[in-house]
Design an enzyme around this catalytic site. Structure first.
Site, PDB file in Angstrom:
ATOM      1  N   ASP A  57      11.227   3.216   9.095  1.00 12.58           N
ATOM      2  CA  ASP A  57      12.062   3.745   8.835  1.00 12.58           C
ATOM      3  C   ASP A  57      11.667   5.641   9.420  1.00 12.58           C
ATOM      4  OD1 ASP A  57      11.553   5.505   6.755  1.00 12.58           O
ATOM      5  OD2 ASP A  57      12.661   4.990   5.574  1.00 12.58           O
ATOM      6  N   CYS A  77       7.873   3.624   5.153  1.00 12.27           N
ATOM      7  CA  CYS A  77       8.739   4.449   5.387  1.00 12.27           C
ATOM      8  C   CYS A  77       8.503   5.937   4.584  1.00 12.27           C
ATOM      9  CB  CYS A  77       9.832   4.011   4.369  1.00 12.27           C
ATOM     10  SG  CYS A  77       9.283   3.606   2.743  1.00 12.27           S
ATOM     11  N   THR A 109       7.946   6.608   1.193  1.00  9.97           N
ATOM     12  CA  THR A 109       6.733   6.020   0.426  1.00  9.97           C
ATOM     13  C   THR A 109       6.297   4.881   0.399  1.00  9.97           C
ATOM     14  OG1 THR A 109       8.439   5.215  -0.949  1.00  9.97           O
ATOM     15  CG2 THR A 109       8.443   7.742  -1.649  1.00  9.97           C
ATOM     16  N   HIS A 165      -7.433 -11.549  -2.279  1.00  7.19           N
ATOM     17  CA  HIS A 165      -6.559 -12.503  -3.445  1.00  7.19           C
ATOM     18  C   HIS A 165      -5.524 -11.887  -3.112  1.00  7.19           C
ATOM     19  CE1 HIS A 165      -9.982 -10.374  -5.950  1.00  7.19           C
ATOM     20  NE2 HIS A 165     -10.548 -11.098  -5.190  1.00  7.19           N
ATOM     21  N   HIS A 189      -7.067 -17.869  -6.125  1.00  6.96           N
ATOM     22  CA  HIS A 189      -5.499 -17.725  -5.468  1.00  6.96           C
ATOM     23  C   HIS A 189      -5.238 -17.998  -4.526  1.00  6.96           C
ATOM     24  CE1 HIS A 189      -8.988 -14.011  -5.946  1.00  6.96           C
ATOM     25  NE2 HIS A 189      -9.712 -14.511  -5.761  1.00  6.96           N
TER      26      HIS A 189
HETATM   27  C1  RB5 Z   1      14.164   7.859   3.143  1.00  5.36           C
HETATM   28  O1  RB5 Z   1      14.457   9.415   3.043  1.00  5.36           O
HETATM   29  C2  RB5 Z   1      13.831   7.015   2.211  1.00  5.36           C
HETATM   30  O2  RB5 Z   1      14.000   7.156   1.226  1.00  5.36           O
HETATM   31  C3  RB5 Z   1      12.734   6.136   2.187  1.00  5.36           C
HETATM   32  O3  RB5 Z   1      12.068   6.577   3.552  1.00  5.36           O
HETATM   33  C4  RB5 Z   1      11.674   6.227   1.820  1.00  5.36           C
HETATM   34  O4  RB5 Z   1      10.594   6.717   0.940  1.00  5.36           O
HETATM   35  C5  RB5 Z   1      12.267   5.028   0.138  1.00  5.36           C
HETATM   36  O5  RB5 Z   1      11.537   4.234  -0.456  1.00  5.36           O
END
Ligand code: RB5
Length: 146
Positions: free
Chosen positions: A7, A64, A66, A97, A132
């Site tokens: 994203d 994304c 995080t 694993h 596993h």
């Molecule tokens: C987008 O702002 C953010 O929420 C997305 O990239 C991600 O971190 C969501 O888990």
């Protein structure tokens, strides 16, 4: 072939991971996003996961902000084992694993050099099978019983 997607929170890291993969000689199919405009990470997971499930791509990389949201979304696809990785040890272990078929990273968490070592550790590791495999079968049983 490696499927990759991100994203808006993962755009820069995706570009640098693609360069690294191509430098290593891998072919990469890029499912976007391609600009910094805001997009919804489940839509990107929904593009990459089928490519892994239908065998067009050996594995997927999803990024994304995080890495959390896109890994949650990816794991809703039956047959996907997506692992959020922020260190190379975990990246190797999730291949050995869990036989993870998607790895996820956070573009706002993990820097480009570390991301390259994570990707390399995953690619260079081998699934160990044995006990596993039995545990993965139990994960599949959970999916099949829902
Ligand atoms: C987008 O702002 C953010 O929420 C997305 O990239 C991600 O971190 C969501 O888990």
């Amino acid at each position: 072939m490696i499927a990759i997607g991100c994203d808006h929170g993962g755009l820069e890291l995706k570009e640098s991971v693609i360069k690294h993969l191509k430098d290593r000689g891998f072919e990469v199919k890029d499912f976007g996003t391609y600009t910094s405009d805001s997009v919804d990470y489940p839509d990107i997971a929904a593009k990459v996961c089928p490519e892994v499930l239908n065998g067009s791509c050996e594995f997927g990389i999803l990024i994304c902000g995080t890495g959390i949201g896109i890994s949650i979304a990816a794991n809703k696809h039956k047959g996907i084992r997506a692992a959020l990785c922020s260190d190379p040890y975990s990246a190797a272990k999730t291949k050995e694993h869990n036989n993870a078929n998607v790895i996820c990273m956070g573009g706002r968490v993990t820097g480009p050099d570390l991301a390259n070592t994570i990707v390399d550790a995953y690619i260079d590791a081998k699934f160990e099978g044995g006990r596993h495999q039995n545990r993965i079968r139990k994960i599949t049983d959970i999916e099949n019983n829902q």
